[in-house]
Design a protein around this motif. Sequence first.
Motif, mmCIF file in Angstrom:
data_model
loop_
_atom_site.group_PDB
_atom_site.id
_atom_site.type_symbol
_atom_site.label_atom_id
_atom_site.label_comp_id
_atom_site.label_asym_id
_atom_site.label_seq_id
_atom_site.Cartn_x
_atom_site.Cartn_y
_atom_site.Cartn_z
ATOM 1 N N GLU A 56 4.745 7.264 -1.471
ATOM 2 C CA GLU A 56 5.383 7.936 -0.338
ATOM 3 C C GLU A 56 6.541 7.150 0.266
ATOM 4 O OE1 GLU A 56 1.734 10.356 1.634
ATOM 5 O OE2 GLU A 56 1.413 8.193 1.385
ATOM 6 N N GLU A 70 2.591 1.811 -3.331
ATOM 7 C CA GLU A 70 1.621 2.288 -4.325
ATOM 8 C C GLU A 70 1.238 3.744 -4.099
ATOM 9 O OE1 GLU A 70 -1.580 -0.528 -4.075
ATOM 10 O OE2 GLU A 70 -0.374 -2.126 -4.993
ATOM 11 N N SER A 71 1.312 4.210 -2.860
ATOM 12 C CA SER A 71 0.978 5.607 -2.566
ATOM 13 C C SER A 71 2.046 6.563 -3.096
ATOM 14 C CB SER A 71 0.820 5.822 -1.053
ATOM 15 O OG SER A 71 2.086 5.919 -0.408
ATOM 16 N N CYS A 127 6.301 12.637 2.640
ATOM 17 C CA CYS A 127 4.902 13.045 2.582
ATOM 18 C C CYS A 127 4.787 14.526 2.925
ATOM 19 C CB CYS A 127 4.039 12.169 3.481
ATOM 20 S SG CYS A 127 4.622 12.006 5.162
ATOM 21 N N ARG A 149 0.340 13.655 8.065
ATOM 22 C CA ARG A 149 0.247 12.567 7.095
ATOM 23 C C ARG A 149 1.142 11.402 7.515
ATOM 24 N NH1 ARG A 149 -2.296 8.957 4.368
ATOM 25 N NH2 ARG A 149 -1.121 8.158 2.599
ATOM 26 N N TRP A 205 0.825 -1.201 0.000
ATOM 27 C CA TRP A 205 0.000 0.000 0.000
ATOM 28 C C TRP A 205 0.864 1.259 0.000
ATOM 29 C CZ3 TRP A 205 -0.047 3.646 3.941
ATOM 30 C CH2 TRP A 205 -0.958 4.692 3.775
#
Length: 88
Positions: free
Chosen positions: A25, A22-23, A60, A65, A19
């Motif tokens: 970050e 894929e972000s 980020c 965040r 995850w």
Amino acid sequence: MQFMLMTYGEADTEPFDRWLAESGELLDKRVLADPVDTRRFGPGDPTAEESVAACWVVDCDSFDRATEIAARLLASPVPGHVDVRPIQ
């Protein structure tokens, strides 16, 4: 802004890792060897049982965040807690 997320217990973080990658970050992740192989130098409590198990470097927009990301990591579930520290 870059932050380091540090966990103090081992867990299966593969879904979280996917995850985060894929972000966009995730900058880096490292899993440390077993603490039995640690050499500690300097003053401090040599019997401290807590040691960093893994760390992620994220890029980020804000500390908030980075904290949201750490909260998701805890859902992995990572035992214990996650430290979030800005990187200078």
